[in-house]
Design a protein around this motif. Structure first.
Motif: not given
Ligand code: GAL
Length: 644
Positions: A121, A123, A126-127, A171, A230, A237
């Protein structure tokens, strides 16, 4: 999902290995690549743990080694599967984003120093994962040697699907708001009037850990669904960014007996799926076998566990699948790690191919002399001499030349649903009831009667045309059932076996009214259910036992089986049947034989430890037992494979 997972495409099976160029001197790469090709391997997977070498400090990208490794492997004639390295963020990443680490359910941070140290979760993490995937995809978009991608490595491994971190809490609240829209609806759906659990605002809702006694099952189920989403979103992504640059197919490697996220949901966004098969490790720590069974199969593995996963993963997506990691010898991670019996590495590989795998890759090329997995074998020993399995792989590489395999649709479909697995875990009703074990018991009984099985997710069978292809459909333990699935099974052309615990809960884990299972084609209601102590099974009139769990039915259907206390266990109305209990293997065998007689499917009782699998062209026989068996007039040695 409407894909036909058995599309009659002939596969020319291939082999491969997992290689870590960053762990070996460059001078060795050329010879390794030459030897892989000479062994008959086609594929080599690299780089899935290489972030620390690729980007040793933030923004300092070191491509030359990877460029060269890909070139060396490609020029030797090998096809490269390139892994994105998001399972192993480097140490500096933790300095940059200290709160990216996952937390366990006690609130303990899961620290750096091994792998998978991230919260899905977070972010910013994740990027970062998307950033490195994009850089790789961009750099190698037109590289002729990259033939496939693997995103990350083994989601869920080391218990990493769930995180109880502040990022996850934040999240989760957003996810809840999207799902329930307003707090009143959530309170009603969850039954929060019970114990004054009402919330006034989504911001008040925490994760379901560290409560005084159990949290609301609806709360748990929401957290399970959220956590699975998630993982799937994290994966998507990277898939999306890879696809912006590269045309090569994208995959991920699943594991054995991991049910924490919905593999079928994830597979919708993969071009093919793969899984990692470690038969001896599994027997020790995932099969839930008795010690007698473990001793008998200690060097061969359980005769059904690998096959179950082959069938499961063939069914979750579009039908294209590989074994990405195949155990080559002793592993390091199970409680006990024996070496396989001679012949087993070949047997395991043939079995995967017979179940429709396009490729089997061995983990790993060479045993590492350092770090966590130094006790894990490879195709080569640390000094590059061949390990015992090397000859088996060499033999197999010759055998599969010009050996096309075409998948055949099975007569029987068995349903496997990840949401049901969560529901049983949340409300097991006893210490001995696991959904995985329930479905696996059914699978074993089918295979003992010589059947090939398609394991399918509910979303596949919501499609009436797919449903109607099967002579027998078996849907054990589906605690929540969608209306389209119920409707398709009610109308199915073949015989359908429901239960136990079919449609026993709403999506939010409440008991539905009218009472379950509320199946239009079956005149019955579950009046009550009970779970049983392992030492207190209930005898069946025709022999065998009800174990673990049973339902008490009010029914007008025809009773085919009952307990000695005269409670109906198996009832029938036309082609629709309901099983109100968990049966032991003895009773399950009888059930399978009777169902197959009704559905006109031939059965044959297999010798102990022998299993078979049909493809369009062949019948394969595998001897997992530790002694020889007569099969079709031939003596099949332990570890033996017979192809007819
Ligand atoms: C797998 C993992 C590999 C390696 C292997 C050891 O679960 O993907 O990286 O750790 O186990 O058996």
């Amino acid at each position: 999902m409407t894909a036909d997972v058995n599309k009659n495409l002939a596969t020319r099976p291939t082999l491969g290995t997992c290689y870590y160029p960053e762990q070996w001197p460059r001078e060795q790469w050329q010879e390794d690549a030459r030897q892989m090709a000479a062994l008959g391997l086609t594929w080599v997977r690299i780089a899935e743990f290489s972030w620390g070498v690729l980007e040793p400090t933030p923004g300092e990208l070191c491509w030359p080694w990877l460029d060269e490794a890909i070139n060396v492997l490609g020029q030797a004639g090998l096809k490269v599967v390139l892994g994105t390295p998001s399972a192993t963020p480097p140490r500096w990443m933790i300095d940059k984003w200290p709160d990216m680490l996952a937390m366990d359910d006690k609130g303990q941070v899961r620290k750096f120093g091994s792998r998978r140290h991230y919260c899905f979760s977070h972010q910013n993490y994740r990027q970062e994962a998307v950033r490195i995937a994009a850089l790789m995809a961009h750099r190698y978009s037109n590289n002729p040697y990259i033939h496939a991608w693997q995103v990350d490595n083994e989601y869920g491994c080391h218990d990493t699907t769930y995180s109880y971190s502040p990022a996850a809490t934040k999240a989760f609240r957003v996810w809840l708001q999207q799902r329930y829209d307003n707090i009143t609806k959530l309170n009603e759906a969850w039954g929060n009037v019970f114990w004054s659990m009402q919330y006034n605002d989504f911001e008040q809702i925490d994760l379901p850990n560290a409560t005084v006694t159990e949290a609301n099952p609806a709360h748990h189920m929401a957290f399970r669904r959220f956590s699975s989403d998630q993982v799937c979103d994290f994966n998507l992504s990277q898939v999306e960014v890879i696809k912006q640059y590269s045309k090569a197919p994208v995959s991920h490697n699943f594991m054995g007996r991991i049910t924490d996220f919905d593999h079928s949901a994830m597979a919708q966004n993969l071009d093919f799926v793969t899984w990692d098969s470690y038969p001896l490790g599994f027997l020790e720590d995932r099969v839930q076998a008795t010690s007698e069974h473990q001793c008998q199969y200690e060097r061969q593995g359980d005769p059904d566990f690998q096959a179950f996963h082959h069938d499961l993963y063939r069914g979750v997506g579009n039908g294209r699948w590989w074994v990405m990691e195949q155990q080559p010898g002793p592993v390091n991670w199970a409680p006990y790690n024996p070496a396989p019996l001679a012949g087993m590495v070949r047997l395991w590989s043939w079995e995967a191919l017979a179940h429709g795998a396009e490729t089997v890759c061995y983990f790993r090329w060479r045993q590492a002399p350092f770090a966590q997995e130094q006790m894990h074998s490879g195709l080569l020993r640390p000094d590059s001499s061949p390990a015992p399995c090397y000859g088996e792989v060499s033999q197999l590489a010759q055998e599969i030349k010009d050996f096309p395999i075409t998948k055949a649709k099975a007569s029987v479909a068995l349903v496997f649903d990840y949401v049901a697995a969560w529901a049983w875990e949340i409300q097991p009703h006893a210490a001995n009831t696991s959904y995985f074990d329930l479905v696996f018991d059914c699978y074993k009984a089918l295979r003992k009667q010589g059947l090939s099985v398609d394991v399918l997710p509910p979303c596949a069978l919501e499609n009436q045309a797919i449903c109607d292809q099967y002579q027998l459909l078996w849907a054990p333990g589906l605690m929540h059932m969608s209306n389209p699935l119920k409707a398709a099974l009610v109308k199915a052309k073949g015989h359908v076996l429901w239960g136990p615990r079919s449609a026993a809960k709403t999506q939010d884990m409440s008991i539905p009214v009218p009472l379950p299972p509320n199946i239009i084609s079956l005149p019955l209601t579950v009046q009550a259910c009970e779970s049983l102590r392992p030492d207190r099974p209930l005898a069946l009139e025709q022999g065998g036992w009800v174990i673990n769990y049973r339902e008490l039915l009010d029914t007008k259907a025809n009773i085919l089986e009952q307990t000695t206390d005269s409670e109906p266990v198996l009832v029938q109305q036309g082609k629709q049947l309901y099983l109100a209990a968990w049966l032991d293997q003895h009773a399950l065998q009888r059930l399978v034989i009777n169902l197959c007689t009704m559905a006109n499917i031939p059965t044959f009782d297999m010798p102990e430890g022998v299993r078979c699998r049909d493809t369009k062209e062949h019948r394969f026989w595998f001897n997992y037992d530790n002694k020889p068996h007569q099969v079709e007039g031939e003596s099949l040695a332990p570890g033996g494979v017979l192809i007819q």
